[in-house]
Design a protein around this motif. Structure first.
Motif, short mmCIF file in Angstrom:
data_model
loop_
_atom_site.label_atom_id
_atom_site.label_comp_id
_atom_site.label_asym_id
_atom_site.label_seq_id
_atom_site.Cartn_x
_atom_site.Cartn_y
_atom_site.Cartn_z
N PHE A 374 0.86 -1.18 0.00
CA PHE A 374 0.00 0.00 0.00
C PHE A 374 0.90 1.24 0.00
O PHE A 374 1.34 1.71 1.06
CB PHE A 374 -0.92 -0.01 1.22
CG PHE A 374 -1.85 -1.19 1.26
CD1 PHE A 374 -3.06 -1.15 0.57
CD2 PHE A 374 -1.53 -2.34 1.96
CE1 PHE A 374 -3.94 -2.23 0.59
CE2 PHE A 374 -2.40 -3.43 2.01
CZ PHE A 374 -3.60 -3.38 1.31
N TYR A 378 -2.40 4.60 -2.77
CA TYR A 378 -3.57 4.12 -2.02
C TYR A 378 -4.07 5.16 -1.02
O TYR A 378 -5.05 4.91 -0.31
CB TYR A 378 -3.21 2.84 -1.27
CG TYR A 378 -3.08 1.61 -2.14
CD1 TYR A 378 -4.10 0.68 -2.22
CD2 TYR A 378 -1.92 1.38 -2.88
CE1 TYR A 378 -3.99 -0.46 -3.01
CE2 TYR A 378 -1.78 0.25 -3.68
CZ TYR A 378 -2.82 -0.66 -3.73
OH TYR A 378 -2.69 -1.78 -4.52
N TYR A 403 -7.28 -0.06 5.42
CA TYR A 403 -6.81 -1.30 4.78
C TYR A 403 -6.47 -2.36 5.83
O TYR A 403 -6.70 -3.55 5.62
CB TYR A 403 -5.58 -1.01 3.92
CG TYR A 403 -5.81 0.08 2.89
CD1 TYR A 403 -6.73 -0.11 1.85
CD2 TYR A 403 -5.13 1.29 2.95
CE1 TYR A 403 -6.97 0.89 0.92
CE2 TYR A 403 -5.36 2.29 2.01
CZ TYR A 403 -6.27 2.09 1.00
OH TYR A 403 -6.51 3.08 0.07
N TYR A 647 -3.15 -0.04 -7.85
CA TYR A 647 -4.29 0.20 -6.96
C TYR A 647 -5.49 -0.68 -7.31
O TYR A 647 -6.05 -1.36 -6.43
CB TYR A 647 -4.67 1.67 -7.00
CG TYR A 647 -5.90 1.99 -6.17
CD1 TYR A 647 -5.80 2.16 -4.79
CD2 TYR A 647 -7.16 2.09 -6.75
CE1 TYR A 647 -6.91 2.43 -4.01
CE2 TYR A 647 -8.29 2.36 -5.99
CZ TYR A 647 -8.16 2.52 -4.62
OH TYR A 647 -9.26 2.78 -3.86
#
Length: 686
Positions: A374, A378, A403, A647
């Motif tokens: 990430f 993100y 996340y 992504y």
């Protein structure tokens, strides 16, 4: 007197006279910079002499090239060569000031390192006196502009030019002979670039580095399967057995790896104007269920953060020159923590609020087997959210929770913070913590960004506690490398409340925090000596995973019987008995400098041999890509094609995994988000 001036002027108006003038100015300038801008540790008459003469052979060789040409071209070539060398010196002054090392081919080839390390803060790094590097060039140009020196159009005999070139090589070999006599094995077992510059010179260092770079590139093609067997034999002979008191105590738990950027151990319990710099980290450090280490050292070189990651997740040392992640992260085979844990049922993810290409992370993480990365793509990015190298820590960690709550458990998650990164920029709205008052503009804001990082960590821990994640997790914190380089000695002395500091103090200043926390852990301050190379085997044993077949150069920090020699990347080392920094030897217990007796010398020589062998073998594993020849029992080689960090792909994969596996925090919370539990005072989010 006038006749004397006239003779000097007439001599300077000859090509050979002008050549000697350029050579003299270059020589004196370089020697002056050696003495004032680099900390080379020159000791004794031989080293003093070699430092003084070492600009001469390279100057003869490089400037002598111009003597093979005629007329005006010859003169301007001398000035051009001098100018190019001045740029090289100038660049090294800036790089050395903050990183205590010299530029290498690996760093230059991966120009992002230099640009990212220096480009954002050149105004703070450059000192007016640095431009002395160009003083001789300016003088020479002015001599022509004001016609003090005139062009000598007479041809310079080729044989005389050849004699000057030959003389330069003779002097180089003589210099090397003296240097090698003073320090045996200068070019064969030296891991410190300071030694090469001190003995041979900055230009000779550049040539040697270019040779080493070429040699490294050839090492992979020459490597053979039998080479890894020698490595395994060495590692198995030095591997430590796990401590049954701790082995498997964190089995099945989530693993949080929190990377404390540029964070040094002295900050723990440190106060400024009576205020704790890091109150949240202090409480965590002293928690009854936190195993904290107070003799834990960073072991990085030019790769800085990337070296720390290499050691943390592979138990392989970074390289002396450049970054292993950047140069070898894409092509090499690894047996890293993310891949090993993935094959034991863990979800693996790295979180970082910077561009994915920095330190070649987007490729290296695939080689290491990270399922998710990430990166900045993100996260919601606004100008006010960023400082220095990426997202501010409070915003980064808050936005990471979206996340994190969806990762299937158990997971292995690494969080790379950024705000406490040089040049330690922070606005008044983010931190009102008082700066130190050393008078060093680089050092004084360091505690302010460290305090901001501490606040961000406190907010993150509150979320982990409220959400319940902390109950079934092992939380590991580590400082990746120094925040204040050794080139700020007067300021360091003030921070340590000392009048003066020596190499012993600087060695102790390389300590960084390392803490492991989980419920019911038998915590306390562990005094064993270790470093970043030891993190992986320590974590694996706590998780109940044996490392009998792995290629790991570290040893479990919790093992009762372990080697406590801590190698630094330049060949120096720390141990419970001795600290060796260059030619200086100190007793670890009291910092007293000693001249070793016969028995002590034997012990130290044995330790030094161990350090050199371990660094060399680790280098051979990376440079030769030796892990391609060996797969441990039960381990499956990583296929980089299995990973995609874009992504859209990453989110689709996470959604699918979340639907198939109902073990995430959000799933266990009846598919309700936990983000409401995350509280932050970040002003940008109000």
């Amino acid at each position: 007197m006038s006749n004397h001036k006239s003779r000097i002027r007439n001599f300077l108006n000859t090509k050979f006279g002008f050549f000697l003038l350029v050579l003299f100015l270059f020589w004196m300038k370089t020697y002056y910079i050696y003495r004032t801008d680099f900390t080379l540790g020159v000791k004794g008459s031989v080293q003093q002499f070699l430092l003084f003469v070492n600009p001469l052979p390279a100057g003869l060789l490089l400037l002598g090239i111009a003597l093979y040409f005629r007329g005006r071209l010859s003169y301007w070539l001398m000035i051009l060569i001098d100018a190019l060398d001045s740029i090289w010196i100038f660049a090294n002054i800036l790089y050395y000031r903050e990183f205590s090392d010299f530029l290498s081919m690996s760093i230059i080839k991966g120009s992002g390192d230099v640009q990212n390390n220096l480009g954002k803060s050149l105004a703070q790094i450059i000192h007016p006196t640095d431009f002395i590097a160009f003083l001789d060039v300016i003088i020479l140009i002015l001599l022509f502009v004001f016609r003090i020196v005139k062009i000598d159009h007479r041809p310079f005999k080729i044989r005389n030019a050849f004699v000057i070139s030959a003389l330069s090589f003779i002097l180089m070999f003589a210099e090397f002979g003296m240097a090698n006599a003073n320090r045996s094995g200068l070019l064969t077992r030296t891991f410190d670039n300071n030694y090469i510059v001190k003995y041979l010179g900055l230009n000779e260092y550049a040539a040697f580095d270019a040779y080493q770079t070429q040699k490294e590139s050839a090492t992979r093609s020459e490597a053979k399967p039998k080479d890894i067997q020698n490595v395994l034999k060495y590692i198995n002979a030095n591997r430590s057995k796990p401590n049954i008191q701790y082995y498997g105590k964190a089995k099945g738990k989530n693993v949080f790896i929190i990377h404390l950027e540029s964070f040094q151990q002295f900050l723990i319990d440190y106060k400024v104007d009576g205020k704790e710099v890091t109150p949240n980290l202090n409480r965590f450090y002293h928690n009854q269920h936190t195993i904290s280490f107070d003799n834990f050292y960073h072991q990085v070189a030019q790769g800085k953060t990337s070296d720390a990651e290499m050691m943390l997740e592979n138990s392989l040392f970074g390289l002396q020159q450049g970054s292993a992640m950047e140069t070898y992260g894409t092509q090499n085979t690894y047996q890293a923590a993310p891949a090993m844990l993935d094959q034991h049922g863990y979800t693996t993810a790295a979180f970082h609020g910077d561009v994915p290409s920095f330190w070649n992370r987007d490729n290296t993480y695939k080689s290491w087997g990270y399922q998710y990365f990430f990166d900045s793509n993100y996260y919601k990015i606004k100008p006010s959210y960023n400082v220095g190298y990426g997202l501010k820590d409070k915003i980064f960690l808050r936005d990471t929770a979206q996340y994190l709550q969806r990762l299937p458990q158990p997971f292995y998650a690494k969080f790379i913070t950024l705000t406490n990164h040089y040049p330690y920029e922070i606005g008044k709205e983010d931190s009102n913590f008082p700066a130190t008052k050393t008078g060093d503009n680089t050092v004084d804001p360091y505690v302010k960004t460290a305090n901001y990082l501490d606040q961000a960590f406190g907010e993150f821990m509150n979320y982990l506690n409220k959400s319940g994640l902390s109950k079934n997790s092992m939380i590991v914190l580590y400082g990746d490398h120094y925040g204040i380089s050794n080139n700020h000695r007067p300021a360091i002395a003030q921070l340590l409340h000392k009048k003066n500091i020596d190499s012993y103090d600087l060695a102790q200043f390389q300590k960084v925090p390392f803490m492991i926390h989980y419920n019911h852990a038998k915590g306390g301050i562990n005094h064993t000596y270790g470093g970043e190379i030891d993190v992986l085997p320590t974590i694996m044993h706590l998780l109940g995973m044996k490392d009998n077949n792995t290629v790991q150069f570290g040893n479990d920090l919790l093992s009762k019987h372990r080697n406590q020699i801590v190698p630094f990347r330049n060949g120096d080392f720390v141990s419970p008995e001795y600290i060796v920094m260059g030619s200086n030897v100190y007793l670890t217990k009291n910092g007293k400098q000693i001249t070793p007796n016969a028995q002590q010398k034997k012990q130290i020589d044995s330790m030094q041999s161990h350090v050199y062998k371990e660094l060399s073998m680790s280098d051979h594993v990376i440079l030769g890509d030796l892990l391609r020849f060996y797969t441990p029992k039960g381990f499956k080689k990583v296929n980089k094609k299995d990973y995609n960090y874009k992504y859209n792909y990453g989110m689709a994969s996470l959604n699918k995994l979340d639907q198939e596996n109902h073990s995430s925090l959000e799933a266990k919370n009846h598919n309700r988000s936990t983000l409401g539990l995350y509280k932050t005072n970040a002003p940008e989010l109000k």
